[in-house]
Write a protein that holds these residues in place. Structure first.
Motif, short mmCIF file in Angstrom:
data_model
loop_
_atom_site.label_atom_id
_atom_site.label_comp_id
_atom_site.label_asym_id
_atom_site.label_seq_id
_atom_site.Cartn_x
_atom_site.Cartn_y
_atom_site.Cartn_z
N GLN A 104 22.59 42.97 32.88
CA GLN A 104 22.89 42.42 31.56
C GLN A 104 21.65 42.17 30.72
N GLY A 105 20.46 42.21 31.34
CA GLY A 105 19.21 42.11 30.59
C GLY A 105 18.69 40.70 30.40
N PHE A 106 19.25 39.73 31.10
CA PHE A 106 18.77 38.35 30.98
C PHE A 106 19.28 37.53 32.16
N SER A 107 18.63 36.40 32.37
CA SER A 107 19.12 35.43 33.36
C SER A 107 19.45 34.13 32.62
N ASP A 108 20.41 33.41 33.14
CA ASP A 108 20.85 32.17 32.52
C ASP A 108 20.96 31.10 33.59
N ILE A 109 20.62 29.89 33.26
CA ILE A 109 20.63 28.80 34.22
C ILE A 109 22.03 28.54 34.77
N ASN A 110 23.06 28.88 33.99
CA ASN A 110 24.44 28.62 34.41
C ASN A 110 25.16 29.88 34.89
N MET A 111 24.42 30.96 35.13
CA MET A 111 25.07 32.22 35.49
C MET A 111 25.75 32.16 36.86
N GLY A 112 25.36 31.21 37.70
CA GLY A 112 25.99 31.10 39.01
C GLY A 112 27.16 30.16 39.06
N ARG A 113 27.47 29.52 37.93
CA ARG A 113 28.57 28.55 37.93
C ARG A 113 29.90 29.25 38.24
N GLY A 114 30.57 28.79 39.28
CA GLY A 114 31.84 29.39 39.67
C GLY A 114 31.70 30.64 40.53
N ALA A 115 30.45 30.95 40.94
CA ALA A 115 30.23 32.16 41.74
C ALA A 115 30.99 32.12 43.05
N ILE A 116 31.05 30.96 43.68
CA ILE A 116 31.73 30.84 44.96
C ILE A 116 33.21 31.21 44.83
N VAL A 117 33.82 30.86 43.69
CA VAL A 117 35.23 31.17 43.46
C VAL A 117 35.43 32.67 43.36
N ILE A 118 34.53 33.34 42.63
CA ILE A 118 34.62 34.80 42.48
C ILE A 118 34.41 35.47 43.84
N GLY A 119 33.46 34.97 44.61
CA GLY A 119 33.21 35.53 45.93
C GLY A 119 34.43 35.40 46.83
N LEU A 120 35.03 34.23 46.85
CA LEU A 120 36.22 34.01 47.66
C LEU A 120 37.38 34.87 47.17
N ALA A 121 37.49 35.02 45.84
CA ALA A 121 38.54 35.86 45.28
C ALA A 121 38.39 37.30 45.75
N ALA A 122 37.16 37.82 45.72
CA ALA A 122 36.91 39.19 46.17
C ALA A 122 37.26 39.36 47.64
N ILE A 123 36.89 38.37 48.47
CA ILE A 123 37.18 38.44 49.90
C ILE A 123 38.68 38.42 50.15
N ILE A 124 39.37 37.50 49.51
CA ILE A 124 40.81 37.33 49.73
C ILE A 124 41.58 38.54 49.23
N ILE A 125 41.22 39.04 48.05
CA ILE A 125 41.88 40.24 47.51
C ILE A 125 41.65 41.43 48.43
N GLY A 126 40.39 41.61 48.86
CA GLY A 126 40.07 42.72 49.75
C GLY A 126 40.82 42.63 51.07
N GLU A 127 40.90 41.44 51.65
CA GLU A 127 41.61 41.26 52.91
C GLU A 127 43.11 41.51 52.74
#
Length: 294
Positions: free
Chosen positions: A205-228
């Protein structure tokens, strides 16, 4: 809301799905292999992005920047592991503590700026939103390489020890395994992959943001659960560890494809977290509902 517009947006969704799929592989190590809830992810993801952007701005190769970000994530995971094992603080609280500590650290890395841009024209990046097809190819190669490495590693003596620790601490201890060391290594590897994903997203995306990781754990779990859930539908008798890892990446792609569809329907972007919760709840409920119907 033309169909052509949706088709034009889908490649970008696939690219981001691959990037977040790499992050989900890191979450998979702690959540499924170690069977621990690690909330360091929201902080280490931003750390990876911040480190990558600053390295590139100082003239470091984008590839080397990714490796440095991976090393930074390993350090974050080691700290969480040490807090959990040496101070005897529960894993979920250890992750929260380290996540909170990483916020000011990430700000200092970015020279007290909440947002730092790379400059897409000034730097030759490995992946970039300016070249989505190339980004998809590079991200796919990275994802496949990581799956192969993880499959090999978790088949080694140390990898099996980590898996044994996740299955049963008491049994692993009885076999002479130092479960504290295995947990530290697991947290380190997981957060290393999370930080690598954050670095990839910052380059894309061409930049980093201090809040870019907010909610990352939810997205990670979503990917795992959907994949499973998808893998269970296809392989009703079970599948190999390699296949499960591959479907984590597939889950990330499907998740972001759904997000692209939601945005295409012109639904308020502020409601994305709500739809994420609904999607995860549906995929969690489907196997139980099917059992109930039988």
């Amino acid at each position: 809301m033309s169909l052509i517009s949706l088709l034009n947006r889908l490649p970008g969704g696939v690219a981001q799905g691959l990037i977040w799929g790499v992050m989900a592989l890191g979450v998979y190590i702690t959540f499924r292999v170690l069977k621990e809830s690690d909330l360091t992810v929201d902080g280490s993801f931003a750390t990876g992005g911040a480190v990558a952007v600053i390295c590139i701005k100082f003239g470091v190769s984008p590839i080397i920047a990714l490796l440095i970000s991976f090393a930074a994530g390993i350090i974050c995971g080691c700290i969480t592991g040490l807090v959990h094992t040496k101070l005897k603080i529960p894993a979920i609280l250890s992750g929260i503590l380290v996540q909170l500590a990483l916020y000011p650290i990430n700000l200092h890395i970015m020279d007290m700026h909440s947002n730092v841009a790379i400059g897409l024209d000034a730097n030759s990046l490995l992946i970039s939103i300016r070249s989505v097809p190339k980004s998809i190819l590079v991200c796919a190669i990275i994802a496949i390489a990581l799956i192969v490495i993880m499959y090999w590693y978790f088949g080694t003596e140390q990898g099996c020890a980590i898996r044994a620790t996740g299955n049963s601490n008491h049994m692993a201890t009885a076999q002479g395994i130092n479960i504290n060391n295995m947990k530290i290594i697991g947290f380190a590897l997981g957060n290393g992959l999370v930080a690598l994903s954050g670095a990839m997203l910052s380059e894309y995306q061409g930049f980093s943001d201090i809040n870019m990781g907010r909610g990352a754990i939810v997205i990670g779990l979503a990917a795992i659960i959907i994949g499973e859930s998808i893998s269970r539908l296809i392989f009703k008798k079970g599948c190999s560890f390699y296949t499960r890892l591959a479907f984590v990446i597939v889950g990330g792609i499907l998740y972001y494809s759904v997000m692209v569809l939601i945005l295409w329907l012109r639904i308020d972007s502020n409601d994305l977290k709500l739809f994420t919760a609904i999607i995860v709840a549906l995929f969690l409920a489907i196997p139980n509902l099917k059992k109930g119907s039988r």
